[in-house]
Design a protein around this motif. Sequence first.
Motif, PDB file in Angstrom:
ATOM      1  N   ASP A  81       0.831  -1.204   0.000  1.00 38.10           N
ATOM      2  CA  ASP A  81       0.000   0.000   0.000  1.00 38.10           C
ATOM      3  C   ASP A  81       0.867   1.255   0.000  1.00 38.10           C
ATOM      4  O   ASP A  81       0.507   2.275  -0.602  1.00 38.10           O
ATOM      5  N   LEU A  82       2.000   1.183   0.674  1.00 41.34           N
ATOM      6  CA  LEU A  82       2.938   2.306   0.672  1.00 41.34           C
ATOM      7  C   LEU A  82       3.474   2.549  -0.734  1.00 41.34           C
ATOM      8  O   LEU A  82       3.530   3.693  -1.208  1.00 41.34           O
ATOM      9  N   LEU A  83       3.849   1.473  -1.415  1.00 45.63           N
ATOM     10  CA  LEU A  83       4.343   1.615  -2.788  1.00 45.63           C
ATOM     11  C   LEU A  83       3.269   2.192  -3.697  1.00 45.63           C
ATOM     12  O   LEU A  83       3.553   3.047  -4.547  1.00 45.63           O
ATOM     13  N   SER A  84       2.033   1.751  -3.522  1.00 40.29           N
ATOM     14  CA  SER A  84       0.940   2.275  -4.344  1.00 40.29           C
ATOM     15  C   SER A  84       0.732   3.763  -4.097  1.00 40.29           C
ATOM     16  O   SER A  84       0.515   4.541  -5.033  1.00 40.29           O
ATOM     17  N   ALA A  85       0.809   4.169  -2.830  1.00 37.27           N
ATOM     18  CA  ALA A  85       0.613   5.579  -2.499  1.00 37.27           C
ATOM     19  C   ALA A  85       1.681   6.446  -3.154  1.00 37.27           C
ATOM     20  O   ALA A  85       1.390   7.518  -3.695  1.00 37.27           O
ATOM     21  N   ILE A  86       2.932   5.984  -3.125  1.00 33.57           N
ATOM     22  CA  ILE A  86       4.023   6.753  -3.724  1.00 33.57           C
ATOM     23  C   ILE A  86       3.896   6.775  -5.240  1.00 33.57           C
ATOM     24  O   ILE A  86       4.135   7.802  -5.886  1.00 33.57           O
ATOM     25  N   ASP A  87       3.505   5.648  -5.834  1.00 35.01           N
ATOM     26  CA  ASP A  87       3.334   5.599  -7.286  1.00 35.01           C
ATOM     27  C   ASP A  87       2.259   6.566  -7.759  1.00 35.01           C
ATOM     28  O   ASP A  87       2.352   7.144  -8.839  1.00 35.01           O
ATOM     29  N   ARG A  88       1.239   6.760  -6.943  1.00 34.37           N
ATOM     30  CA  ARG A  88       0.116   7.613  -7.338  1.00 34.37           C
ATOM     31  C   ARG A  88       0.376   9.090  -7.074  1.00 34.37           C
ATOM     32  O   ARG A  88      -0.299   9.944  -7.647  1.00 34.37           O
ATOM     33  N   ASN A  89       1.305   9.386  -6.194  1.00 36.48           N
ATOM     34  CA  ASN A  89       1.538  10.782  -5.824  1.00 36.48           C
ATOM     35  C   ASN A  89       3.027  10.994  -5.576  1.00 36.48           C
ATOM     36  O   ASN A  89       3.555  10.616  -4.535  1.00 36.48           O
ATOM     37  N   VAL A  90       3.704  11.616  -6.523  1.00 38.21           N
ATOM     38  CA  VAL A  90       5.150  11.797  -6.445  1.00 38.21           C
ATOM     39  C   VAL A  90       5.555  12.645  -5.245  1.00 38.21           C
ATOM     40  O   VAL A  90       6.685  12.557  -4.759  1.00 38.21           O
ATOM     41  N   GLU A  91       4.649  13.460  -4.727  1.00 37.09           N
ATOM     42  CA  GLU A  91       4.970  14.289  -3.570  1.00 37.09           C
ATOM     43  C   GLU A  91       5.297  13.450  -2.334  1.00 37.09           C
ATOM     44  O   GLU A  91       5.953  13.932  -1.409  1.00 37.09           O
ATOM     45  N   LEU A  92       4.835  12.208  -2.307  1.00 35.22           N
ATOM     46  CA  LEU A  92       5.041  11.354  -1.140  1.00 35.22           C
ATOM     47  C   LEU A  92       6.384  10.636  -1.159  1.00 35.22           C
ATOM     48  O   LEU A  92       6.703   9.913  -0.214  1.00 35.22           O
ATOM     49  N   GLU A  93       7.162  10.826  -2.192  1.00 41.91           N
ATOM     50  CA  GLU A  93       8.454  10.146  -2.278  1.00 41.91           C
ATOM     51  C   GLU A  93       9.493  10.944  -1.491  1.00 41.91           C
ATOM     52  O   GLU A  93      10.281  11.713  -2.037  1.00 41.91           O
ATOM     53  N   VAL A  94       9.494  10.757  -0.182  1.00 45.02           N
ATOM     54  CA  VAL A  94      10.398  11.464   0.718  1.00 45.02           C
ATOM     55  C   VAL A  94      11.150  10.440   1.563  1.00 45.02           C
ATOM     56  O   VAL A  94      10.800   9.264   1.600  1.00 45.02           O
ATOM     57  N   GLY A  95      12.200  10.909   2.245  1.00 44.89           N
ATOM     58  CA  GLY A  95      12.963   9.994   3.093  1.00 44.89           C
ATOM     59  C   GLY A  95      13.568   8.847   2.323  1.00 44.89           C
ATOM     60  O   GLY A  95      13.653   7.719   2.818  1.00 44.89           O
ATOM     61  N   SER A  96      14.024   9.130   1.098  1.00 46.58           N
ATOM     62  CA  SER A  96      14.433   8.051   0.196  1.00 46.58           C
ATOM     63  C   SER A  96      15.670   7.296   0.667  1.00 46.58           C
ATOM     64  O   SER A  96      15.917   6.179   0.204  1.00 46.58           O
ATOM     65  N   GLN A  97      16.450   7.872   1.581  1.00 42.00           N
ATOM     66  CA  GLN A  97      17.599   7.124   2.108  1.00 42.00           C
ATOM     67  C   GLN A  97      17.142   5.842   2.798  1.00 42.00           C
ATOM     68  O   GLN A  97      17.875   4.848   2.826  1.00 42.00           O
ATOM     69  N   TRP A  98      15.933   5.860   3.325  1.00 39.62           N
ATOM     70  CA  TRP A  98      15.397   4.658   3.971  1.00 39.62           C
ATOM     71  C   TRP A  98      15.218   3.525   2.975  1.00 39.62           C
ATOM     72  O   TRP A  98      15.327   2.347   3.334  1.00 39.62           O
ATOM     73  N   TYR A  99      14.947   3.860   1.717  1.00 38.29           N
ATOM     74  CA  TYR A  99      14.671   2.838   0.715  1.00 38.29           C
ATOM     75  C   TYR A  99      15.831   1.846   0.580  1.00 38.29           C
ATOM     76  O   TYR A  99      15.613   0.670   0.284  1.00 38.29           O
ATOM     77  N   ASP A 100      17.056   2.328   0.796  1.00 40.24           N
ATOM     78  CA  ASP A 100      18.222   1.454   0.662  1.00 40.24           C
ATOM     79  C   ASP A 100      18.306   0.425   1.784  1.00 40.24           C
ATOM     80  O   ASP A 100      19.065  -0.539   1.686  1.00 40.24           O
ATOM     81  N   HIS A 101      17.542   0.628   2.854  1.00 46.05           N
ATOM     82  CA  HIS A 101      17.636  -0.248   4.021  1.00 46.05           C
ATOM     83  C   HIS A 101      16.361  -1.053   4.256  1.00 46.05           C
ATOM     84  O   HIS A 101      16.274  -1.784   5.238  1.00 46.05           O
ATOM     85  N   SER A 102      15.381  -0.920   3.377  1.00 43.95           N
ATOM     86  CA  SER A 102      14.100  -1.592   3.571  1.00 43.95           C
ATOM     87  C   SER A 102      13.866  -2.649   2.502  1.00 43.95           C
ATOM     88  O   SER A 102      13.991  -2.362   1.308  1.00 43.95           O
ATOM     89  N   PRO A 103      13.489  -3.861   2.904  1.00 44.02           N
ATOM     90  CA  PRO A 103      13.164  -4.895   1.907  1.00 44.02           C
ATOM     91  C   PRO A 103      12.016  -4.488   0.989  1.00 44.02           C
ATOM     92  O   PRO A 103      11.928  -4.968  -0.146  1.00 44.02           O
ATOM     93  N   THR A 104      11.151  -3.599   1.447  1.00 46.56           N
ATOM     94  CA  THR A 104      10.007  -3.174   0.639  1.00 46.56           C
ATOM     95  C   THR A 104      10.440  -2.578  -0.690  1.00 46.56           C
ATOM     96  O   THR A 104       9.778  -2.758  -1.718  1.00 46.56           O
ATOM     97  N   PHE A 105      11.573  -1.869  -0.681  1.00 49.23           N
ATOM     98  CA  PHE A 105      11.993  -1.128  -1.868  1.00 49.23           C
ATOM     99  C   PHE A 105      13.096  -1.833  -2.651  1.00 49.23           C
ATOM    100  O   PHE A 105      13.631  -1.263  -3.598  1.00 49.23           O
ATOM    101  N   GLN A 106      13.442  -3.049  -2.272  1.00 45.30           N
ATOM    102  CA  GLN A 106      14.487  -3.763  -2.997  1.00 45.30           C
ATOM    103  C   GLN A 106      14.071  -3.989  -4.441  1.00 45.30           C
ATOM    104  O   GLN A 106      12.962  -4.418  -4.729  1.00 45.30           O
ATOM    105  N   GLY A 107      14.990  -3.664  -5.351  1.00 44.06           N
ATOM    106  CA  GLY A 107      14.719  -3.839  -6.767  1.00 44.06           C
ATOM    107  C   GLY A 107      13.948  -2.705  -7.400  1.00 44.06           C
ATOM    108  O   GLY A 107      13.719  -2.719  -8.610  1.00 44.06           O
ATOM    109  N   LEU A 108      13.553  -1.702  -6.597  1.00 41.73           N
ATOM    110  CA  LEU A 108      12.753  -0.604  -7.135  1.00 41.73           C
ATOM    111  C   LEU A 108      13.525   0.694  -7.260  1.00 41.73           C
ATOM    112  O   LEU A 108      13.036   1.650  -7.856  1.00 41.73           O
ATOM    113  N   THR A 109      14.722   0.750  -6.688  1.00 43.37           N
ATOM    114  CA  THR A 109      15.492   1.991  -6.703  1.00 43.37           C
ATOM    115  C   THR A 109      16.594   1.986  -7.742  1.00 43.37           C
ATOM    116  O   THR A 109      17.457   2.851  -7.746  1.00 43.37           O
ATOM    117  N   GLY A 110      16.581   1.001  -8.638  1.00 42.75           N
ATOM    118  CA  GLY A 110      17.576   0.972  -9.702  1.00 42.75           C
ATOM    119  C   GLY A 110      18.848   0.258  -9.284  1.00 42.75           C
ATOM    120  O   GLY A 110      19.053  -0.074  -8.120  1.00 42.75           O
TER     121      GLY A 110
END
Length: 259
Positions: free
Chosen positions: A80-109
């Motif tokens: 649901d978090l990924l869907s929220a960010i995909d629908r609204n680019v304004e919600l893509e904040v705190g991106s340093q966390w993405y490198d440490h979360s399994p949720t974002f693996q494979g999605l940050t390039g």
Amino acid sequence: MTAQPARFERSGPETASVMDVPPFKPPLVKAVFRDVTPMHVSRSAARAAASVTRTVLTEIIDGARRAAAEESRKRLVPGDLLSAIDRNVELEVGSQWYDHSPTFQGLTGVVHDAEGVIVPSPEHSRSRRPSAVVGAHRFEAGVRKLLRSQGVMAVPAMVRDLRGIASVFLTDLARDAAMVVREGGVKRFGSVALVMPGEPAPPPSLKDPLLALSTRRGDGRTIGRDDVLAATTIQLFGGNLRQRALTEAREAAADTPAG
């Protein structure tokens, strides 16, 4: 991760109550600021920073709640978090966390070396993790309070992601506020306008908060409310979320005793 700008109106049980509930307390906010700067943080600055973080997390939770509602669920999951960010680019904040979360693996390039070979992600030992990642657990109580205010629950992995994003976002906000103090205002950042495809871009506003906060007043040792507001214009795109965050932060910091 591909994201499209979106315009949502908030609805649900959180609208009336969130402004009355301070989920992120001033001592926590000041502790985060101490992680990145030795400068003194005024009470109004701490309240403004707490408010901005609350506004951002509220909007993220609301977007995730909408995604979950489409599947008739009240318990939020990382998808649901990924869907929220995909629908609204304004919600893509705190991106340093993405490198440490399994949720974002494979999605940050992926990163390639000069010969086109994929460079593996670095191993993150606890001692080398950024303080915002190590200290993310401090935000769990506030995140759970926000979830309750919106009448939703979340699985542990979702709570972990929300608290991590909150920690990284506030740390970035503190770092930018300190930079504003050092540099005497916002010197290097422009404004971004989010529009739907096919719509003309609006003309720059003379009342743009970025322009109003471009010149700083005050001493060079204290982070004040306006420094946090200026940092907010750096951290957030020039859309509805940024304007709401600035408005609510001004209200939260109003009538705060000096110090």
